[in-house]
Design an enzyme around this catalytic site. Sequence first.
Site, PDB file in Angstrom:
ATOM      1  N   ARG A 118      -7.656  -4.033  26.792  1.00 12.25           N
ATOM      2  CA  ARG A 118      -7.529  -5.036  27.870  1.00 12.25           C
ATOM      3  C   ARG A 118      -8.015  -4.518  29.228  1.00 12.25           C
ATOM      4  NH1 ARG A 118      -2.540  -5.518  25.458  1.00 12.25           N
ATOM      5  NH2 ARG A 118      -2.498  -7.180  23.909  1.00 12.25           N
ATOM      6  N   LYS A 140     -19.764  -8.691  37.062  1.00 11.03           N
ATOM      7  CA  LYS A 140     -20.129  -9.517  35.904  1.00 11.03           C
ATOM      8  C   LYS A 140     -20.539  -8.589  34.768  1.00 11.03           C
ATOM      9  CE  LYS A 140     -21.798 -13.835  37.929  1.00 11.03           C
ATOM     10  NZ  LYS A 140     -22.960 -14.746  38.008  1.00 11.03           N
ATOM     11  N   GLU A 182     -35.214  -9.394  43.236  1.00  6.11           N
ATOM     12  CA  GLU A 182     -33.804  -9.687  43.547  1.00  6.11           C
ATOM     13  C   GLU A 182     -33.479  -9.304  45.001  1.00  6.11           C
ATOM     14  OE1 GLU A 182     -32.128 -11.495  41.470  1.00  6.11           O
ATOM     15  OE2 GLU A 182     -32.434 -10.855  39.393  1.00  6.11           O
ATOM     16  N   LYS A 224     -24.723  -8.703  49.012  1.00 10.80           N
ATOM     17  CA  LYS A 224     -24.087  -9.118  47.758  1.00 10.80           C
ATOM     18  C   LYS A 224     -22.577  -8.905  47.835  1.00 10.80           C
ATOM     19  CE  LYS A 224     -24.005  -9.293  42.837  1.00 10.80           C
ATOM     20  NZ  LYS A 224     -24.613  -9.079  41.531  1.00 10.80           N
ATOM     21  N   GLU A 234     -17.441 -16.842  41.223  1.00  9.07           N
ATOM     22  CA  GLU A 234     -18.490 -17.865  41.306  1.00  9.07           C
ATOM     23  C   GLU A 234     -17.985 -19.293  41.174  1.00  9.07           C
ATOM     24  OE1 GLU A 234     -22.256 -16.667  39.518  1.00  9.07           O
ATOM     25  OE2 GLU A 234     -22.852 -18.770  39.380  1.00  9.07           O
ATOM     26  N   ARG A 238     -21.047 -17.887  45.620  1.00 11.72           N
ATOM     27  CA  ARG A 238     -21.738 -16.857  44.838  1.00 11.72           C
ATOM     28  C   ARG A 238     -22.947 -17.440  44.102  1.00 11.72           C
ATOM     29  NH1 ARG A 238     -19.131 -11.907  41.153  1.00 11.72           N
ATOM     30  NH2 ARG A 238     -21.142 -11.106  40.459  1.00 11.72           N
ATOM     31  N   ASN A 242     -28.125 -17.320  42.657  1.00 14.59           N
ATOM     32  CA  ASN A 242     -28.952 -17.871  41.571  1.00 14.59           C
ATOM     33  C   ASN A 242     -30.227 -18.525  42.094  1.00 14.59           C
ATOM     34  OD1 ASN A 242     -27.034 -17.127  39.655  1.00 14.59           O
ATOM     35  ND2 ASN A 242     -25.866 -18.988  40.009  1.00 14.59           N
ATOM     36  N   HIS A 245     -33.226 -18.970  39.928  1.00 16.20           N
ATOM     37  CA  HIS A 245     -32.839 -18.578  38.574  1.00 16.20           C
ATOM     38  C   HIS A 245     -32.862 -19.700  37.539  1.00 16.20           C
ATOM     39  CE1 HIS A 245     -31.976 -14.700  40.253  1.00 16.20           C
ATOM     40  NE2 HIS A 245     -31.496 -14.244  39.106  1.00 16.20           N
ATOM     41  N   HIS A 249     -34.829 -18.945  34.284  1.00 14.34           N
ATOM     42  CA  HIS A 249     -34.260 -18.945  32.936  1.00 14.34           C
ATOM     43  C   HIS A 249     -35.051 -19.852  31.997  1.00 14.34           C
ATOM     44  CE1 HIS A 249     -30.183 -17.444  34.646  1.00 14.34           C
ATOM     45  NE2 HIS A 249     -31.017 -16.454  34.390  1.00 14.34           N
ATOM     46  N   HIS A 262     -37.238 -10.105  33.882  1.00 11.89           N
ATOM     47  CA  HIS A 262     -36.369 -11.057  34.570  1.00 11.89           C
ATOM     48  C   HIS A 262     -36.770 -11.247  36.045  1.00 11.89           C
ATOM     49  CE1 HIS A 262     -32.841 -13.211  35.860  1.00 11.89           C
ATOM     50  NE2 HIS A 262     -32.558 -12.248  36.726  1.00 11.89           N
TER      51      HIS A 262
HETATM   52  N1  NAD Z   1     -24.115  -8.253  36.045  1.00 14.30           N
HETATM   53  C1  NAD Z   1     -24.903  -8.835  36.917  1.00 14.30           C
HETATM   54  O1  NAD Z   1     -24.465  -9.317  37.959  1.00 14.30           O
HETATM   55  C2  NAD Z   1     -26.373  -8.885  36.637  1.00 14.30           C
HETATM   56  C3  NAD Z   1     -27.254  -9.253  37.646  1.00 14.30           C
HETATM   57  C4  NAD Z   1     -28.624  -9.221  37.370  1.00 14.30           C
HETATM   58  C5  NAD Z   1     -29.065  -8.852  36.110  1.00 14.30           C
HETATM   59  N2  NAD Z   1     -28.160  -8.514  35.145  1.00 14.30           N
HETATM   60  C6  NAD Z   1     -28.602  -8.106  33.808  1.00 14.30           C
HETATM   61  O2  NAD Z   1     -29.341  -6.906  33.949  1.00 14.30           O
HETATM   62  C7  NAD Z   1     -30.314  -6.828  32.909  1.00 14.30           C
HETATM   63  C8  NAD Z   1     -31.641  -6.481  33.527  1.00 14.30           C
HETATM   64  O3  NAD Z   1     -31.507  -5.225  34.170  1.00 14.30           O
HETATM   65  P1  NAD Z   1     -32.724  -4.218  34.287  1.00 14.30           P
HETATM   66  O4  NAD Z   1     -33.855  -4.900  34.896  1.00 14.30           O
HETATM   67  O5  NAD Z   1     -32.200  -2.981  34.876  1.00 14.30           O
HETATM   68  O6  NAD Z   1     -33.119  -4.016  32.749  1.00 14.30           O
HETATM   69  P2  NAD Z   1     -32.962  -2.754  31.765  1.00 14.30           P
HETATM   70  O7  NAD Z   1     -31.587  -2.264  31.742  1.00 14.30           O
HETATM   71  O8  NAD Z   1     -33.572  -3.163  30.478  1.00 14.30           O
HETATM   72  O9  NAD Z   1     -33.879  -1.652  32.478  1.00 14.30           O
HETATM   73  C9  NAD Z   1     -35.257  -1.882  32.591  1.00 14.30           C
HETATM   74  C10 NAD Z   1     -36.068  -0.764  31.916  1.00 14.30           C
HETATM   75  O10 NAD Z   1     -36.113   0.369  32.766  1.00 14.30           O
HETATM   76  C11 NAD Z   1     -35.647   1.514  32.086  1.00 14.30           C
HETATM   77  N3  NAD Z   1     -35.060   2.375  33.092  1.00 14.30           N
HETATM   78  C12 NAD Z   1     -33.924   2.184  33.793  1.00 14.30           C
HETATM   79  N4  NAD Z   1     -33.794   3.151  34.704  1.00 14.30           N
HETATM   80  C13 NAD Z   1     -34.849   3.970  34.588  1.00 14.30           C
HETATM   81  C14 NAD Z   1     -35.276   5.131  35.266  1.00 14.30           C
HETATM   82  N5  NAD Z   1     -34.599   5.616  36.302  1.00 14.30           N
HETATM   83  N6  NAD Z   1     -36.413   5.722  34.862  1.00 14.30           N
HETATM   84  C15 NAD Z   1     -37.146   5.206  33.844  1.00 14.30           C
HETATM   85  N7  NAD Z   1     -36.808   4.106  33.189  1.00 14.30           N
HETATM   86  C16 NAD Z   1     -35.666   3.495  33.549  1.00 14.30           C
HETATM   87  C17 NAD Z   1     -34.698   0.960  31.067  1.00 14.30           C
HETATM   88  O11 NAD Z   1     -34.444   1.871  30.040  1.00 14.30           O
HETATM   89  C18 NAD Z   1     -35.475  -0.269  30.609  1.00 14.30           C
HETATM   90  O12 NAD Z   1     -36.494   0.090  29.729  1.00 14.30           O
HETATM   91  C19 NAD Z   1     -30.312  -8.166  32.218  1.00 14.30           C
HETATM   92  O13 NAD Z   1     -29.636  -8.033  30.987  1.00 14.30           O
HETATM   93  C20 NAD Z   1     -29.537  -9.067  33.158  1.00 14.30           C
HETATM   94  O14 NAD Z   1     -28.842 -10.087  32.484  1.00 14.30           O
HETATM   95  C21 NAD Z   1     -26.834  -8.530  35.396  1.00 14.30           C
HETATM   96 ZN    ZN Z   2     -31.384 -12.238  38.478  1.00 19.47          ZN
END
Ligand code: NAD
Ligand code: ZN
Length: 361
Positions: A118, A140, A182, A224, A234, A238, A242, A245, A249, A262
């Site tokens: 939990r 999130k 972003e 943020k 949200e 918040r 988006n 977005h 999406h 993304h």
């Molecule tokens: N929780 C939230 O509020 C929130 C907000 C925005 C996005 N997200 C989520 O985040 C994800 C996207 O995140 P992302 O863009 O980081 O994607 P990701 O985690 O896939 O990372 C992108 C790529 O970069 C690589 N990488 C990361 N750090 C590195 C480094 N220092 N050196 C070399 N390679 C590196 C990763 O291994 C991957 O191949 C999505 O799943 C999205 O839904 C969540």
């Molecule tokens: Zn986003």
Amino acid sequence: MQTIRVDLADRSYTVYIGTGILGHEHPAFNIPRGSTALIVSNEKVAPLYLESLAASLSGADVHQLILPDGESYKTLEYWSRIIDKLVEIRATRDATVFTLGGGVIGDMGGFAAASYMRGINFVQIPTSLLAQVDASVGGKTGFNHLHGKNLIGAFHQPTSVLIDIDTLETLPEREYSAGLAEVVKIAAVRDAEFLAWLEDNCAAVMSRETETVSEMIKRSIANKAAVVAEDERESGIRALLNFGHSFAHALETLTDYRQYLHGEAVAIGMMVASRLSEIRGLCETGFSERLGRLMASFDLPLELPRNLDPADILETMKLDKKVIAGSARLILVKAAGQGFIDSSSDKLQIAEAINKSLSGS
Ligand SMILES: NC(=O)c1ccc[n+]([C@@H]2O[C@H](COP(=O)([O-])OP(=O)(O)OC[C@H]3O[C@@H](n4cnc5c(N)ncnc54)[C@H](O)[C@@H]3O)[C@@H](O)[C@H]2O)c1
Ligand SMILES: [Zn+2]
């Protein structure tokens, strides 16, 4: 070292931004002596940074779990591997999960921490720019379902967030640019001064000059954090985060999450949303052009692919989580730094904005 406090009563925490954090002592690494730490990372990031992180955690009982790399592994199966690992190492309620990687690892590791017993502590160590400026802050967590991205999840705030800017040295250019989308997003809806600052510092941002990057991350997170402090779950403001977005999406869905990162889809989505704001007469003309100039200098795409049918985009948007009771709930902009939530765009106006954003139009 810069710090930002995310103010959420008993769930408040600090975001640390600096260089040379991994491999050194830091207050966020101080977990009770002998307590269990699980580092969750992936096959790409672990070889680069896991050893330094583990060295910083000496004194704890440190374990690691390395998952395959990519969004396609942000699933029930890999979440349950994290849970299995926590069970295997007999983690108790005082254990801490350290997520070392991009948003995928942060979201999934965060949700494992949210759900195991939990809820146990977790520390975010985001290594992609997108995760540093956006995903790691705000609580999130979750994973994808076949029928929806981030369909399963929970709000679970981290105990702290540690951003070591040095990790960006190994981040591929395309991923860096996607993170910048972003950054532009938060500036566009909330911080006109920051948007102008990005325009002024564009070259230093692109060459990843340490001071500039640090300032950029700090300003993104400060914005943020303020939004999250006001509306943690949200129910209102918040949703500004988006911006772009809903269109993004739809684009990601229609291209099977293969063609765009993304952040790239978000860049295109923001162009559509700011054009819509102009078409509706709600925003000064020229704003979309200004946003486009900045994002082009960040090597981001701006146009929807020509072969996409606008009707398909509209149709797909109906399934979007942000659509409430039939009317498209979209984030529009009045002016730089002034985003707002709007539900009064009609289908024709949205279609016009989409048409104007198709490549070659
Ligand atoms: N929780 C939230 O509020 C929130 C907000 C925005 C996005 N997200 C989520 O985040 C994800 C996207 O995140 P992302 O863009 O980081 O994607 P990701 O985690 O896939 O990372 C992108 C790529 O970069 C690589 N990488 C990361 N750090 C590195 C480094 N220092 N050196 C070399 N390679 C590196 C990763 O291994 C991957 O191949 C999505 O799943 C999205 O839904 C969540
Ligand atoms: Zn986003």
